[in-house]
Scaffold this motif. Sequence first.
Motif, mmCIF file in Angstrom:
data_model
loop_
_atom_site.group_PDB
_atom_site.id
_atom_site.type_symbol
_atom_site.label_atom_id
_atom_site.label_comp_id
_atom_site.label_asym_id
_atom_site.label_seq_id
_atom_site.Cartn_x
_atom_site.Cartn_y
_atom_site.Cartn_z
ATOM 1 N N ASP A 35 -4.761 -44.413 -22.654
ATOM 2 C CA ASP A 35 -3.586 -43.992 -21.888
ATOM 3 C C ASP A 35 -3.561 -44.727 -20.554
ATOM 4 O O ASP A 35 -4.605 -45.082 -20.005
ATOM 5 C CB ASP A 35 -3.622 -42.486 -21.631
ATOM 6 C CG ASP A 35 -3.152 -41.681 -22.833
ATOM 7 O OD1 ASP A 35 -2.696 -42.285 -23.820
ATOM 8 O OD2 ASP A 35 -3.243 -40.441 -22.779
ATOM 9 N N GLN A 36 -2.348 -44.940 -20.042
ATOM 10 C CA GLN A 36 -2.095 -45.629 -18.777
ATOM 11 C C GLN A 36 -2.355 -47.140 -18.839
ATOM 12 O O GLN A 36 -2.394 -47.807 -17.811
ATOM 13 C CB GLN A 36 -2.882 -45.006 -17.619
ATOM 14 C CG GLN A 36 -2.584 -43.525 -17.406
ATOM 15 C CD GLN A 36 -1.102 -43.229 -17.224
ATOM 16 O OE1 GLN A 36 -0.459 -43.822 -16.381
ATOM 17 N NE2 GLN A 36 -0.566 -42.318 -18.015
ATOM 18 N N ASN A 57 1.348 -44.128 -23.041
ATOM 19 C CA ASN A 57 0.930 -42.740 -22.908
ATOM 20 C C ASN A 57 0.877 -42.127 -24.305
ATOM 21 O O ASN A 57 1.890 -42.100 -24.994
ATOM 22 C CB ASN A 57 1.900 -41.977 -22.004
ATOM 23 C CG ASN A 57 1.390 -40.619 -21.628
ATOM 24 O OD1 ASN A 57 0.225 -40.297 -21.827
ATOM 25 N ND2 ASN A 57 2.269 -39.811 -21.065
ATOM 26 N N LYS A 58 -0.292 -41.690 -24.721
ATOM 27 C CA LYS A 58 -0.510 -41.140 -26.057
ATOM 28 C C LYS A 58 -0.086 -42.154 -27.128
ATOM 29 O O LYS A 58 0.502 -41.805 -28.141
ATOM 30 C CB LYS A 58 0.216 -39.815 -26.241
ATOM 31 C CG LYS A 58 -0.292 -38.732 -25.310
ATOM 32 C CD LYS A 58 0.418 -37.426 -25.535
ATOM 33 C CE LYS A 58 -0.101 -36.409 -24.531
ATOM 34 N NZ LYS A 58 0.601 -35.144 -24.613
ATOM 35 N N PHE A 61 5.182 -46.095 -25.736
ATOM 36 C CA PHE A 61 5.762 -46.665 -24.526
ATOM 37 C C PHE A 61 7.234 -46.974 -24.754
ATOM 38 O O PHE A 61 7.701 -47.030 -25.888
ATOM 39 C CB PHE A 61 5.030 -47.956 -24.114
ATOM 40 C CG PHE A 61 5.252 -49.102 -25.055
ATOM 41 C CD1 PHE A 61 6.284 -50.007 -24.849
ATOM 42 C CD2 PHE A 61 4.444 -49.283 -26.156
ATOM 43 C CE1 PHE A 61 6.501 -51.062 -25.720
ATOM 44 C CE2 PHE A 61 4.642 -50.337 -27.026
ATOM 45 C CZ PHE A 61 5.672 -51.225 -26.807
#
Length: 120
Positions: A35-36, A57-58, A61
């Motif tokens: 993530d990120q 994220n998860k 995107f």
Amino acid sequence: MLMRHILLAFYFLLCQTLLAQQKFQIKGEIKGVADQTEVSIHFDNPANEAIAKSVINKGKFELSGSVEEPAIYVLAVAGAKQNLGIFLDGSKLNVKAHVDSLPKIGKSTRLNSSHLVISY
């Protein structure tokens, strides 16, 4: 009267320029990244300035922006060994892949369709 014609011509050119911009939207899912992690779109080469950036994220995107003309752009995932060349022409695009299946730009790679899916 001359000023009016100049303003009209300027307005026409401005409208043409705005219409030339083609908006794109990319929704994606890339597995195998934290993530990120940053994902970005670049013209021609990841060393060029990004035209759009986002973070994963998860595993998912979204990127959106506009391009002046249809062309092949580079989808770059931070930390990935390879990037993905995609054709942007102002349409919506869906990308699903595992980070290890991203093909190298300029290299002919045969992929199993379960590893990389791009749909318009």
